[in-house]
Design a protein around this motif. Structure first.
Motif, PDB file in Angstrom:
ATOM      1  N   ARG A  71      35.839  31.971  29.879  1.00  0.00           N
ATOM      2  CA  ARG A  71      35.020  33.191  29.930  1.00  0.00           C
ATOM      3  C   ARG A  71      34.129  33.139  31.160  1.00  0.00           C
ATOM      4  N   THR A  72      34.014  34.280  31.827  1.00  0.00           N
ATOM      5  CA  THR A  72      33.182  34.383  33.015  1.00  0.00           C
ATOM      6  C   THR A  72      32.652  35.814  33.134  1.00  0.00           C
ATOM      7  N   ARG A  73      31.728  36.014  34.048  1.00  0.00           N
ATOM      8  CA  ARG A  73      31.282  37.371  34.311  1.00  0.00           C
ATOM      9  C   ARG A  73      32.441  38.175  34.890  1.00  0.00           C
ATOM     10  N   TYR A  74      32.357  39.485  34.788  1.00  0.00           N
ATOM     11  CA  TYR A  74      33.434  40.354  35.246  1.00  0.00           C
ATOM     12  C   TYR A  74      33.670  40.186  36.749  1.00  0.00           C
ATOM     13  N   LEU A  75      34.924  40.066  37.110  1.00  0.00           N
ATOM     14  CA  LEU A  75      35.347  39.991  38.512  1.00  0.00           C
ATOM     15  C   LEU A  75      36.484  40.979  38.706  1.00  0.00           C
ATOM     16  N   LYS A  76      36.377  41.829  39.685  1.00  0.00           N
ATOM     17  CA  LYS A  76      37.414  42.807  39.963  1.00  0.00           C
ATOM     18  C   LYS A  76      38.594  42.127  40.655  1.00  0.00           C
ATOM     19  N   GLY A  77      39.805  42.512  40.298  1.00  0.00           N
ATOM     20  CA  GLY A  77      40.996  42.038  40.994  1.00  0.00           C
ATOM     21  C   GLY A  77      41.618  40.767  40.461  1.00  0.00           C
ATOM     22  N   ILE A  78      41.152  40.223  39.358  1.00  0.00           N
ATOM     23  CA  ILE A  78      41.744  39.013  38.796  1.00  0.00           C
ATOM     24  C   ILE A  78      42.993  39.418  38.010  1.00  0.00           C
ATOM     25  N   HIS A  79      44.106  38.682  38.204  1.00  0.00           N
ATOM     26  CA  HIS A  79      45.357  39.028  37.519  1.00  0.00           C
ATOM     27  C   HIS A  79      46.127  37.762  37.147  1.00  0.00           C
ATOM     28  N   PRO A  80      47.150  37.888  36.288  1.00  0.00           N
ATOM     29  CA  PRO A  80      47.878  36.726  35.776  1.00  0.00           C
ATOM     30  C   PRO A  80      48.696  35.931  36.790  1.00  0.00           C
ATOM     31  N   LYS A  81      48.825  36.377  38.003  1.00  0.00           N
ATOM     32  CA  LYS A  81      49.546  35.589  39.008  1.00  0.00           C
ATOM     33  C   LYS A  81      48.625  34.581  39.699  1.00  0.00           C
ATOM     34  N   MET A  82      47.380  34.523  39.265  1.00  0.00           N
ATOM     35  CA  MET A  82      46.405  33.594  39.834  1.00  0.00           C
ATOM     36  C   MET A  82      46.312  32.345  38.959  1.00  0.00           C
ATOM     37  N   ILE A 101      39.937  32.170  46.053  1.00  0.00           N
ATOM     38  CA  ILE A 101      39.476  33.556  46.053  1.00  0.00           C
ATOM     39  C   ILE A 101      37.989  33.619  45.734  1.00  0.00           C
ATOM     40  N   LYS A 102      37.573  32.899  44.694  1.00  0.00           N
ATOM     41  CA  LYS A 102      36.182  32.975  44.237  1.00  0.00           C
ATOM     42  C   LYS A 102      35.839  31.712  43.464  1.00  0.00           C
ATOM     43  N   THR A 103      34.605  31.226  43.613  1.00  0.00           N
ATOM     44  CA  THR A 103      34.085  30.117  42.819  1.00  0.00           C
ATOM     45  C   THR A 103      32.935  30.656  41.991  1.00  0.00           C
ATOM     46  N   VAL A 104      33.039  30.493  40.666  1.00  0.00           N
ATOM     47  CA  VAL A 104      32.071  31.095  39.736  1.00  0.00           C
ATOM     48  C   VAL A 104      31.736  30.126  38.603  1.00  0.00           C
ATOM     49  N   TRP A 105      30.699  30.474  37.833  1.00  0.00           N
ATOM     50  CA  TRP A 105      30.341  29.731  36.639  1.00  0.00           C
ATOM     51  C   TRP A 105      31.104  30.315  35.456  1.00  0.00           C
ATOM     52  N   ILE A 143      34.172  26.803  38.244  1.00  0.00           N
ATOM     53  CA  ILE A 143      35.611  26.945  38.418  1.00  0.00           C
ATOM     54  C   ILE A 143      35.909  27.659  39.734  1.00  0.00           C
ATOM     55  N   THR A 144      37.129  27.475  40.214  1.00  0.00           N
ATOM     56  CA  THR A 144      37.599  28.177  41.402  1.00  0.00           C
ATOM     57  C   THR A 144      38.863  28.936  41.033  1.00  0.00           C
ATOM     58  N   ILE A 145      38.894  30.219  41.341  1.00  0.00           N
ATOM     59  CA  ILE A 145      40.067  31.045  41.088  1.00  0.00           C
ATOM     60  C   ILE A 145      40.875  31.097  42.380  1.00  0.00           C
ATOM     61  N   GLN A 146      42.184  30.836  42.255  1.00  0.00           N
ATOM     62  CA  GLN A 146      43.055  30.788  43.427  1.00  0.00           C
ATOM     63  C   GLN A 146      44.205  31.781  43.277  1.00  0.00           C
ATOM     64  N   GLU A 147      44.733  32.208  44.436  1.00  0.00           N
ATOM     65  CA  GLU A 147      45.880  33.113  44.473  1.00  0.00           C
ATOM     66  C   GLU A 147      46.925  32.529  45.421  1.00  0.00           C
ATOM     67  N   TYR A 148      48.191  32.687  45.072  1.00  0.00           N
ATOM     68  CA  TYR A 148      49.303  32.203  45.886  1.00  0.00           C
ATOM     69  C   TYR A 148      49.572  33.224  46.978  1.00  0.00           C
ATOM     70  N   GLN A 149      49.345  32.837  48.234  1.00  0.00           N
ATOM     71  CA  GLN A 149      49.482  33.768  49.344  1.00  0.00           C
ATOM     72  C   GLN A 149      50.319  33.170  50.460  1.00  0.00           C
ATOM     73  N   ALA A 150      50.898  34.046  51.239  1.00  0.00           N
ATOM     74  CA  ALA A 150      51.646  33.621  52.421  1.00  0.00           C
ATOM     75  C   ALA A 150      50.693  33.576  53.605  1.00  0.00           C
ATOM     76  N   THR A 151      50.699  32.461  54.324  1.00  0.00           N
ATOM     77  CA  THR A 151      49.897  32.301  55.533  1.00  0.00           C
ATOM     78  C   THR A 151      50.818  31.829  56.667  1.00  0.00           C
TER      79      THR A 151
END
Length: 105
Positions: free
Chosen positions: A62-73, A32-36, A10-18
């Motif tokens: 379910r995934t291993r612990y990742l710091k900084g993951i939140h519901p806006k992702m 943000i991160k690609t994990v199993w 899976i890939t975790i994404q965040e909505y950001q301004a660029t």
């Protein structure tokens, strides 16, 4: 957590301004991160709203612990998109995360 259950990439994404090439601010989803992970559908429902039939699937990822993951992702899996509703640190041990998600259908 048994590693054999983490069979989905899976890939975790965040909505950001660029900034675009002209310097204007553009908001977009950024990887943000690609994990199993393991993906487990929990429930599904269909409902009628504004003369349309809509479908909604609730899923636990379910995934291993990742710091900084939140519901806006959000989570991408193949061509599917999952909106993160809540992030649970299982037993508060910082070893495993449960992401309660709603699939965008």
């Amino acid at each position: 957590m048994k590693i054999g259950k983490l069979r989905h990439r899976i890939t975790i994404q965040e909505y950001q301004a660029t900034r675009d090439s002209f310097g204007a601010e553009v908001k977009e989803w950024v990887d943000i991160k690609t994990v199993w992970a393991s993906i487990e559908p929990l429930s599904g429902r269909e409902y009628f709203s504004a003369k349309q039939i809509n479908a909604e699937v609730t899923t636990k990822i379910r995934t291993r612990y990742l710091k900084g993951i939140h519901p806006k992702m959000r989570v991408l899996f193949n061509d599917r998109i999952f909106e993160i509703l809540s992030v649970i640190n299982v037993e508060e041990k910082k070893r495993e995360l449960e992401l309660m998600c709603k699939e965008e259908v």
